[in-house]
Write a protein that holds these residues in place. Sequence first.
Motif, PDB file in Angstrom:
ATOM      1  N   ILE A  89       0.835  -1.205   0.000  1.00 27.53           N
ATOM      2  CA  ILE A  89       0.000   0.000   0.000  1.00 27.53           C
ATOM      3  C   ILE A  89       0.868   1.254   0.000  1.00 27.53           C
ATOM      4  O   ILE A  89       0.601   2.203  -0.734  1.00 27.53           O
ATOM      5  CB  ILE A  89      -0.963  -0.010   1.209  1.00 27.53           C
ATOM      6  N   ARG A  90       1.932   1.245   0.790  1.00 21.37           N
ATOM      7  CA  ARG A  90       2.806   2.416   0.908  1.00 21.37           C
ATOM      8  C   ARG A  90       3.899   2.462  -0.163  1.00 21.37           C
ATOM      9  O   ARG A  90       4.644   3.418  -0.231  1.00 21.37           O
ATOM     10  CB  ARG A  90       3.458   2.440   2.287  1.00 21.37           C
ATOM     11  N   ARG A  91       4.021   1.384  -0.963  1.00 20.96           N
ATOM     12  CA  ARG A  91       5.088   1.272  -1.968  1.00 20.96           C
ATOM     13  C   ARG A  91       6.463   1.402  -1.303  1.00 20.96           C
ATOM     14  O   ARG A  91       7.351   2.075  -1.805  1.00 20.96           O
ATOM     15  CB  ARG A  91       4.944   2.316  -3.067  1.00 20.96           C
ATOM     16  N   ASP A  92       6.619   0.737  -0.178  1.00 20.61           N
ATOM     17  CA  ASP A  92       7.822   0.833   0.630  1.00 20.61           C
ATOM     18  C   ASP A  92       8.661  -0.435   0.464  1.00 20.61           C
ATOM     19  O   ASP A  92       8.296  -1.491   0.964  1.00 20.61           O
ATOM     20  CB  ASP A  92       7.437   1.027   2.099  1.00 20.61           C
ATOM     21  N   LYS A  93       9.770  -0.323  -0.225  1.00 12.82           N
ATOM     22  CA  LYS A  93      10.649  -1.476  -0.419  1.00 12.82           C
ATOM     23  C   LYS A  93      11.699  -1.592   0.678  1.00 12.82           C
ATOM     24  O   LYS A  93      12.498  -2.519   0.666  1.00 12.82           O
ATOM     25  CB  LYS A  93      11.329  -1.399  -1.789  1.00 12.82           C
ATOM     26  N   ASN A  94      11.675  -0.687   1.632  1.00 17.11           N
ATOM     27  CA  ASN A  94      12.637  -0.750   2.733  1.00 17.11           C
ATOM     28  C   ASN A  94      12.349  -1.889   3.693  1.00 17.11           C
ATOM     29  O   ASN A  94      13.178  -2.197   4.544  1.00 17.11           O
ATOM     30  CB  ASN A  94      12.676   0.580   3.483  1.00 17.11           C
ATOM     31  N   ILE A  95      11.189  -2.505   3.596  1.00 13.66           N
ATOM     32  CA  ILE A  95      10.849  -3.610   4.489  1.00 13.66           C
ATOM     33  C   ILE A  95      11.407  -4.937   3.987  1.00 13.66           C
ATOM     34  O   ILE A  95      11.304  -5.944   4.672  1.00 13.66           O
ATOM     35  CB  ILE A  95       9.315  -3.741   4.664  1.00 13.66           C
ATOM     36  N   ILE A  96      11.968  -4.946   2.801  1.00 11.21           N
ATOM     37  CA  ILE A  96      12.404  -6.196   2.190  1.00 11.21           C
ATOM     38  C   ILE A  96      13.344  -6.998   3.092  1.00 11.21           C
ATOM     39  O   ILE A  96      13.139  -8.203   3.260  1.00 11.21           O
ATOM     40  CB  ILE A  96      12.999  -5.952   0.793  1.00 11.21           C
ATOM     41  N   PRO A  97      14.360  -6.417   3.713  1.00 16.29           N
ATOM     42  CA  PRO A  97      15.223  -7.239   4.584  1.00 16.29           C
ATOM     43  C   PRO A  97      14.469  -7.885   5.744  1.00 16.29           C
ATOM     44  O   PRO A  97      14.734  -9.027   6.097  1.00 16.29           O
ATOM     45  CB  PRO A  97      16.266  -6.241   5.104  1.00 16.29           C
ATOM     46  N   TYR A  98      13.500  -7.174   6.310  1.00 14.25           N
ATOM     47  CA  TYR A  98      12.732  -7.712   7.438  1.00 14.25           C
ATOM     48  C   TYR A  98      11.772  -8.804   6.970  1.00 14.25           C
ATOM     49  O   TYR A  98      11.657  -9.851   7.599  1.00 14.25           O
ATOM     50  CB  TYR A  98      11.967  -6.589   8.138  1.00 14.25           C
ATOM     51  N   ALA A  99      11.090  -8.551   5.863  1.00 14.15           N
ATOM     52  CA  ALA A  99      10.165  -9.542   5.323  1.00 14.15           C
ATOM     53  C   ALA A  99      10.924 -10.777   4.853  1.00 14.15           C
ATOM     54  O   ALA A  99      10.461 -11.907   5.038  1.00 14.15           O
ATOM     55  CB  ALA A  99       9.356  -8.935   4.178  1.00 14.15           C
ATOM     56  N   LEU A 100      12.091 -10.564   4.266  1.00  8.01           N
ATOM     57  CA  LEU A 100      12.899 -11.694   3.804  1.00  8.01           C
ATOM     58  C   LEU A 100      13.377 -12.535   4.981  1.00  8.01           C
ATOM     59  O   LEU A 100      13.389 -13.772   4.902  1.00  8.01           O
ATOM     60  CB  LEU A 100      14.084 -11.184   2.976  1.00  8.01           C
ATOM     61  N   THR A 101      13.725 -11.887   6.078  1.00  8.09           N
ATOM     62  CA  THR A 101      14.136 -12.618   7.280  1.00  8.09           C
ATOM     63  C   THR A 101      12.998 -13.497   7.787  1.00  8.09           C
ATOM     64  O   THR A 101      13.201 -14.679   8.098  1.00  8.09           O
ATOM     65  CB  THR A 101      14.582 -11.637   8.382  1.00  8.09           C
ATOM     66  N   LEU A 102      11.797 -12.941   7.864  1.00 11.63           N
ATOM     67  CA  LEU A 102      10.640 -13.733   8.292  1.00 11.63           C
ATOM     68  C   LEU A 102      10.366 -14.875   7.324  1.00 11.63           C
ATOM     69  O   LEU A 102      10.110 -16.013   7.736  1.00 11.63           O
ATOM     70  CB  LEU A 102       9.395 -12.841   8.389  1.00 11.63           C
ATOM     71  N   SER A 103      10.428 -14.580   6.037  1.00 10.69           N
ATOM     72  CA  SER A 103      10.129 -15.585   5.025  1.00 10.69           C
ATOM     73  C   SER A 103      11.133 -16.733   5.050  1.00 10.69           C
ATOM     74  O   SER A 103      10.756 -17.901   4.942  1.00 10.69           O
ATOM     75  CB  SER A 103      10.098 -14.924   3.646  1.00 10.69           C
ATOM     76  N   LEU A 104      12.398 -16.415   5.197  1.00 13.57           N
ATOM     77  CA  LEU A 104      13.414 -17.469   5.258  1.00 13.57           C
ATOM     78  C   LEU A 104      13.303 -18.289   6.541  1.00 13.57           C
ATOM     79  O   LEU A 104      13.526 -19.502   6.530  1.00 13.57           O
ATOM     80  CB  LEU A 104      14.810 -16.867   5.100  1.00 13.57           C
ATOM     81  N   ALA A 105      12.944 -17.632   7.645  1.00  8.98           N
ATOM     82  CA  ALA A 105      12.710 -18.374   8.893  1.00  8.98           C
ATOM     83  C   ALA A 105      11.532 -19.325   8.724  1.00  8.98           C
ATOM     84  O   ALA A 105      11.597 -20.490   9.141  1.00  8.98           O
ATOM     85  CB  ALA A 105      12.457 -17.406  10.047  1.00  8.98           C
TER      86      ALA A 105
END
Length: 183
Positions: A89-105
């Motif tokens: 919604i916010r078009r925020d790609k800065n969350i990618i490292p955090y989302a990737l960490t959750l996804s890989l976990a």
Amino acid sequence: MEQQAPEIIFAVLLGGTLIIWIGALLFSSEVLRKELQAITLELAAMIAIGATLGSLYFSEVRHFVPCEYCWYQRIVMYPLALILLIATIRRDKNIIPYALTLSLAGFGISAYHYQLQLFPQQSSSCGLEASCTYRWIEVFGFVTIPFLALTSFAFISMLLLSLIHISEPTRQEAISYAVFCLK
């Protein structure tokens, strides 16, 4: 609708989407790749939301009792769906490292859970209420709930990784690692 039809539909949609996405990225023109990258965050959010709704369907509608590892996967997937939705919604790609960490976990937890189902003679820390080795569904002989979670986490991770590129280090002296930057 047959009782197992939702599981088959979900498995086919997830598998088909994965095959189409990989094929499009590997064999498509540069223009199509750029168009697909423009909607990558939206696709990741849709998969996470779909997986969240799927887990709620299995427990609340079908009354499947989640085992301990199912709960761990939910603990990772539910906030991931919310984070990706807000980022989309916010078009925020800065969350990618955090989302990737959750996804890989979540991928790691799902992989362990799926191998528990494949090799049930192992000892596990699951409780008596719900066995981690019990297969509530089995579509095509290998698609189980942990496998669906595993492919969801894998696909989300691949999509998020496609938004990261490796750039050259900014230091003048030689170093042996790359610096990850968001596109």
